[in-house]
Design an enzyme around this catalytic site. Structure first.
Site, short mmCIF file in Angstrom:
data_model
loop_
_atom_site.label_atom_id
_atom_site.label_comp_id
_atom_site.label_asym_id
_atom_site.label_seq_id
_atom_site.Cartn_x
_atom_site.Cartn_y
_atom_site.Cartn_z
N TYR A 32 0.87 -1.19 0.00
CA TYR A 32 0.00 0.00 0.00
C TYR A 32 0.90 1.24 0.00
O TYR A 32 0.81 2.11 0.86
CB TYR A 32 -0.97 0.00 1.18
CG TYR A 32 -2.30 0.63 0.77
CD1 TYR A 32 -3.16 -0.05 -0.09
CD2 TYR A 32 -2.67 1.89 1.21
CE1 TYR A 32 -4.35 0.51 -0.50
CE2 TYR A 32 -3.86 2.47 0.80
CZ TYR A 32 -4.70 1.77 -0.05
OH TYR A 32 -5.88 2.33 -0.47
N HIS A 37 7.17 5.67 1.03
CA HIS A 37 7.88 4.52 0.48
C HIS A 37 8.65 4.91 -0.78
O HIS A 37 9.76 4.45 -1.02
CB HIS A 37 6.90 3.39 0.11
CG HIS A 37 6.14 2.84 1.27
ND1 HIS A 37 4.79 3.07 1.44
CD2 HIS A 37 6.52 2.06 2.30
CE1 HIS A 37 4.38 2.45 2.54
NE2 HIS A 37 5.40 1.84 3.08
N GLN A 61 3.84 -9.41 13.27
CA GLN A 61 4.00 -8.15 13.99
C GLN A 61 2.67 -7.50 14.37
O GLN A 61 2.65 -6.37 14.85
CB GLN A 61 4.89 -7.18 13.19
CG GLN A 61 4.28 -6.64 11.90
CD GLN A 61 5.31 -5.91 11.06
OE1 GLN A 61 6.21 -6.49 10.49
NE2 GLN A 61 5.19 -4.58 10.99
N GLY A 147 11.98 4.21 7.11
CA GLY A 147 11.50 5.58 7.32
C GLY A 147 11.66 6.02 8.77
O GLY A 147 11.50 5.24 9.70
N SER A 186 0.19 4.29 5.46
CA SER A 186 -0.82 3.45 4.80
C SER A 186 -2.11 3.46 5.61
O SER A 186 -3.20 3.30 5.07
CB SER A 186 -0.30 2.01 4.68
OG SER A 186 0.94 2.01 4.02
#
Ligand code: PAF
Length: 281
Positions: A32, A37, A61, A147, A186
């Site tokens: 997504y 990204h 996760q 990021g 996202s």
């Protein structure tokens, strides 16, 4: 650009590249893809001969009450973004390719993973460390890109690579924001119109305390209180945490004398959003 779904295929392609002496950049994602990204991919493209992007929503996760099943997915859109930004290979495995039925080995970390997001997401970083270790072992990149929005994740990955002597350079890339300041995520897609507007309180409150810091305020309690008060003016917002921590150890800082991370997680309706900035003295 090639798209593959198996570990064997990735290994074969990367092996050929390495034989030719090419350097490999890697961008792990859960898909997504958005401009955040894209900036990771373009950084990777500018610094490496070949770039691999993984697109895998990692079940390990997500906690049992979290958004694994509703996490947004759009592979066609993602592959266009990868192609347009110059990636060479997408690794898009099925969960069964990553986790066999008898899977029982995990990469875990103490300390760094216990505060901030780790407090309300107790298994999250074990899942992240495990999948990122697996992806590193599959792709064998020279550099991997993450990021700064997920500041704790970036610190955790850097520590894991250091502790486990993983020979990969970890590159942190700046937060990318919408024009009105909301950090790209996202999960922004979950927000309705009213919530989207309310979500601006995260960046607004961070910007205001940045001014406080510039004016010389060094007491974390005062800064945190100011952020909390600001967020509480927004009826759709509920604070998960606001903290000021050392940017490497993620340990709480009471009096700011070194660079710190000012980080928050806030629920806007049911959507949990995170944001942060680093204050360099
Ligand atoms: O940041 C993410 O998207 C994920 O946590 C990562 C690093 C791809 C691991 O699943």
């Amino acid at each position: 650009m090639q798209v593959v779904k198996t570990i064997k295929e990735v290994r074969e392609i990367v092996k050929q590249w390495k034989k030719q002496g090419l350097s490999i950049g890697f961008v792990p994602t859960m898909g997504y893809l958005h401009e955040g990204h894209e900036s990771l991919i373009t950084n990777a493209v500018s610094e490496n001969d070949r770039v691999v992007v993984s697109i895998f929503v990692n079940p390990l996760q997500f906690g049992p009450t979290e958004d694994l099943s509703s996490y947004p997915r759009d592979f066609e859109h993602d592959s266009k973004i990868c192609q347009n930004n110059g990636a060479n290979l997408i690794f898009h495995p099925e969960p069964s390719e990553m986790y066999s039925e008898d899977f029982c080995s995990f990469v875990d970390m103490t300390g760094l993973t216990e505060g901030l997001c780790g407090k309300s997401r107790p298994i999250h970083f074990r899942g992240v460390c495990t999948v990122v270790s697996k992806l590193f072992n599959i792709v064998h990149p020279d550099k991997a890109y993450f990021g700064q929005k997920d500041a704790q994740q970036l610190a955790v990955i850097k520590q894991m690579v250091k502790d486990l002597n993983v020979d990969i350079e970890i590159i942190g890339c700046p937060i990318v924001r919408e024009e009105d300041g909301l950090a790209k995520s996202s999960r922004n897609t979950y927000l309705n119109k009213e919530e989207r507007k309310a979500a601006l309180i995260l960046n607004k409150s961070l910007k205001e305390v940045y001014e406080l810091l510039l004016d010389g305020e060094r007491n974390s309690e005062v800064i945190i209180k100011s952020i909390m008060e600001n967020i509480n003016t927004e009826s759709l917002a509920k604070v998960d945490y606001v903290e000021i921590v050392d940017n490497i150890s993620m340990k709480k800082v009471n009096i700011i004398e070194k660079p710190v991370l000012v980080a928050m997680a806030v629920y806007i309706g049911k959507t949990r959003l995170i944001d942060n900035f680093i204050f360099e003295l």
